[in-house]
Write a protein that holds these residues in place. Structure first.
Motif, PDB file in Angstrom:
ATOM      1  N   GLY A  57      15.776  20.517  17.554  1.00 43.83           N
ATOM      2  CA  GLY A  57      15.968  19.431  16.610  1.00 43.83           C
ATOM      3  C   GLY A  57      17.324  18.797  16.763  1.00 43.83           C
ATOM      4  O   GLY A  57      18.096  19.125  17.673  1.00 43.83           O
TER       5      GLY A  57
ATOM      6  N   ASN B 247       6.508  25.575  15.038  1.00 48.74           N
ATOM      7  CA  ASN B 247       7.918  25.645  15.469  1.00 48.74           C
ATOM      8  C   ASN B 247       8.221  26.975  16.141  1.00 48.74           C
ATOM      9  O   ASN B 247       8.921  27.036  17.157  1.00 48.74           O
TER      10      ASN B 247
ATOM     11  N   SER C 241      12.090  16.373  15.310  1.00 48.31           N
ATOM     12  CA  SER C 241      11.867  14.988  14.891  1.00 48.31           C
ATOM     13  C   SER C 241      10.584  14.846  14.085  1.00 48.31           C
ATOM     14  O   SER C 241      10.462  13.940  13.258  1.00 48.31           O
TER      15      SER C 241
ATOM     16  N   ASN D 273       7.694  22.073   7.895  1.00 48.89           N
ATOM     17  CA  ASN D 273       9.146  22.235   8.010  1.00 48.89           C
ATOM     18  C   ASN D 273       9.890  21.506   6.892  1.00 48.89           C
ATOM     19  O   ASN D 273      10.770  22.083   6.231  1.00 48.89           O
ATOM     20  N   ALA D 274       9.542  20.245   6.652  1.00 52.41           N
ATOM     21  CA  ALA D 274      10.262  19.464   5.642  1.00 52.41           C
ATOM     22  C   ALA D 274      10.051  20.020   4.237  1.00 52.41           C
ATOM     23  O   ALA D 274      10.954  19.960   3.399  1.00 52.41           O
TER      24      ALA D 274
ATOM     25  N   CYS E 168      20.007  18.982  14.863  1.00 52.01           N
ATOM     26  CA  CYS E 168      21.216  19.701  14.453  1.00 52.01           C
ATOM     27  C   CYS E 168      21.496  20.939  15.302  1.00 52.01           C
ATOM     28  O   CYS E 168      22.360  21.740  14.963  1.00 52.01           O
TER      29      CYS E 168
ATOM     30  N   THR F 214      15.155  27.305  16.584  1.00 51.95           N
ATOM     31  CA  THR F 214      14.289  28.124  15.735  1.00 51.95           C
ATOM     32  C   THR F 214      14.460  29.622  15.985  1.00 51.95           C
ATOM     33  O   THR F 214      14.494  30.425  15.044  1.00 51.95           O
TER      34      THR F 214
ATOM     35  N   ARG G 119      15.439   9.200  14.632  1.00 52.14           N
ATOM     36  CA  ARG G 119      14.177   9.905  14.430  1.00 52.14           C
ATOM     37  C   ARG G 119      12.973   9.039  14.794  1.00 52.14           C
ATOM     38  O   ARG G 119      11.909   9.547  15.128  1.00 52.14           O
TER      39      ARG G 119
ATOM     40  N   ASP H   2      15.322  21.317  12.722  1.00 51.28           N
ATOM     41  CA  ASP H   2      14.781  20.052  12.200  1.00 51.28           C
ATOM     42  C   ASP H   2      14.200  19.204  13.328  1.00 51.28           C
ATOM     43  O   ASP H   2      14.761  18.186  13.710  1.00 51.28           O
TER      44      ASP H   2
ATOM     45  N   SER I  24      12.371  22.946   3.953  1.00 48.71           N
ATOM     46  CA  SER I  24      13.756  22.482   3.910  1.00 48.71           C
ATOM     47  C   SER I  24      14.124  21.968   2.535  1.00 48.71           C
ATOM     48  O   SER I  24      15.191  22.290   1.985  1.00 48.71           O
TER      49      SER I  24
ATOM     50  N   TRP J  85       9.572  16.790  11.760  1.00 46.98           N
ATOM     51  CA  TRP J  85       9.739  17.770  10.687  1.00 46.98           C
ATOM     52  C   TRP J  85       8.913  17.442   9.447  1.00 46.98           C
ATOM     53  O   TRP J  85       8.549  18.332   8.686  1.00 46.98           O
ATOM     54  N   GLU J  86       8.552  16.180   9.229  1.00 46.45           N
ATOM     55  CA  GLU J  86       7.731  15.821   8.079  1.00 46.45           C
ATOM     56  C   GLU J  86       6.276  16.266   8.259  1.00 46.45           C
ATOM     57  O   GLU J  86       5.507  16.281   7.292  1.00 46.45           O
TER      58      GLU J  86
END
Length: 481
Positions: free
Chosen positions: A176, A169, A159, A140-141, A178, A185, A347, A157, A144, A161-162
């Motif tokens: 997430g 997802n 938590s 995800n990250a 936001c 998603t 996070r 996003d 992004s 996401w890294e």
């Protein structure tokens, strides 16, 4: 129903049409078939290695022993795996990064674990059509940041996401921080390529901004937890990159006052880019782990952010509402760096709570915003009843809470109390008109609760859909219902 009355829970009865997969072939025969069209490096058979793919991050979820782990790189390789599994009637458990919290990626005995981590290419980013086309293993990250370079924005996003993948997802319909402004998603998946149980390739959805031709099969696959097909490609909607957001932190002497402020903010027509809540237990856990200097005297810390052209004005308006609801202090961030520091604290919440006792059960109850205060108050009573530490962080603007039960997994009695408290929180969420999962999915952990939430007709319809797409029942068996 009173919270905690677990014996009254309606469990999903075994599916009478489910096939018997117990007669799966011995592993050598299966692996020999797989090797006919797969490179040697994509097959993992060492038991010490395959054991590391057996489960995701959920507690209290049984996991079996896989026969083999396959890491395909192409659609054709995924098709070969599914054709082989269908021919030999071997269960297949699709996986992403295994950051899930419901056991949806847990292996079953003798299964093929189909890890999609190596299918990690961003195939296309189109700034005109505002879409990205990606393989399921893209993190995800990574996506992004890549679209940010082009002035675009992929909002979902989680938590994790890294670490978490787009395929994961999609499988769990992740949310997430936001979501309160930008949604989850499911709202960004325009089209999918899906390998079905028998190896056929199904294309759903579209690349266009609009389109209503036929049943919405794309939405059906989003959140299906790998039980209907294997997503091998996704067309994702993008948005223009918004201005950098500014964050406000408001301290409250009670969770009730903080939840009242949330209601006032939403009632007032404000659209924050995030609206997050951390209770005192969570704040202290984050401080203990990261020494972030958050105010430990507060009972609840509310974070609100705006990415509007004039975020300072929006924060001032929301700050006034927080003060009117009883905030003891309201502190707007002065710049983006200070805002990011506050968001990093949020996070870190789940990781910090895990450090309290070593193990956590993370609930995912979502209630109407108007019932957010009742859910938090009820969770505190449940924590007292069972003598446990239960921290709550929440996507407050959505009513999506994450009560996190901290316990010592080596203590049988504490583990028992942890599971009982987890169930009582879910029962409370349903009593308040909510749902057992806002974004983590059902997996193994919440199967019996899904049956209670959607009822026997709902279970029957969902099983019928499963039978249509997966008549042999080989895709992620034992999950959902």
């Amino acid at each position: 129903m009173a919270p905690g009355a677990r014996l009254e829970i309606m469990t999903a009865a075994p599916d009478p049409a489910a096939p018997d997969l117990a007669t799966a072939p011995a592993a050598p025969d299966l692996i020999a078939r797989l090797r006919t069209a797969l490179p040697a490096e994509s097959l993992l058979t060492d038991p010490d290695v395959t054991a590391s793919y057996a489960h995701d991050m959920a507690s209290f979820c049984a996991a079996g022993t896989p026969a083999v782990v396959v890491l395909p790189r192409t659609v054709e390789e995924v098709q070969h795996v599914m054709r082989t599994a269908t021919e030999l009637r071997v269960p297949v458990v699709p996986q992403g990064a295994r950051t899930g919290l419901s056991g949806a990626a847990n292996a079953s005995d003798g299964c093929i674990v189909l890890s999609l981590l190596k299918m990690d290419r961003i195939l296309e980013i189109d700034p005109v059509d505002r879409i990205a086309v990606v393989e399921p293993g893209v993190v995800n990250a990574v996506l992004s940041r890549k679209v940010n370079e082009l002035g675009l924005f992929y909002p979902p996003d989680p938590s994790s996401w890294e670490m978490c993948t787009i395929g994961g997802n999609i499988g769990t319909a992740s949310g997430g921080l936001c979501c309160v402004k930008y949604g989850v998603t499911a709202e960004y998946v325009l089209g999918l390529d899906v390998v079905l149980a028998d190896g056929r390739l199904l294309k759903t959805g579209r690349r266009t901004a609009k389109g209503v031709a036929g049943y919405d099969l794309t939405r059906l696959f989003v959140g299906s937890e790998g039980s209907l097909g294997i997503v091998v490609r996704a067309v994702l909607a993008l948005k223009p990159q918004p201005p950098q957001q500014l964050v406000l932190a408001a301290e409250f002497a009670s969770t009730e006052a903080a939840c009242a402020a949330v209601c006032k903010i939403m009632e007032g027509g404000h659209t924050p880019s995030l609206l997050e809540l951390m209770d005192r237990t969570t704040v202290r856990a984050v401080n203990a782990m990261a020494q972030m200097g958050l105010p430990e005297t507060t009972e609840a810390l509310l974070l609100a952010a705006f990415d509007t052209p004039d975020p300072a004005a929006d924060l001032a308006a929301v700050g006034a509402l927080c003060a009117a609801a009883g905030a003891t202090e309201v502190v707007p961030a002065e710049d983006h760096a200070e805002s990011e520091l506050l968001l990093q604290a949020r996070r870190l919440s789940l990781t910090a709570l895990e450090a309290v006792k070593g193990t956590t059960m993370i609930d995912d109850v979502c209630v109407p915003r108007s019932q957010l205060g009742a859910l938090l108050e009820g969770t505190a009573r449940i924590a007292d009843k069972y003598g446990l530490t239960i921290g709550v962080c929440a996507h407050a603007g959505d009513g999506n809470t994450h009560p996190t039960v901290c316990f010592d997994a080596q203590d049988p009695d504490e583990s028992r109390r942890a599971r009982a408290s987890f169930d009582e929180i879910m029962a409370l969420g349903l009593e308040l008109g909510g749902t057992i999962t806002g974004e983590h999915g059902v997996g193994v952990l919440k199967k019996e609760w899904l049956a209670r939430e959607i009822g026997p007709v709902g279970i029957e319809v969902q099983r019928s859909l499963k039978q249509t797409f997966d008549p042999l029942g080989i895709l992620n068996p034992g999950k959902l219902f």
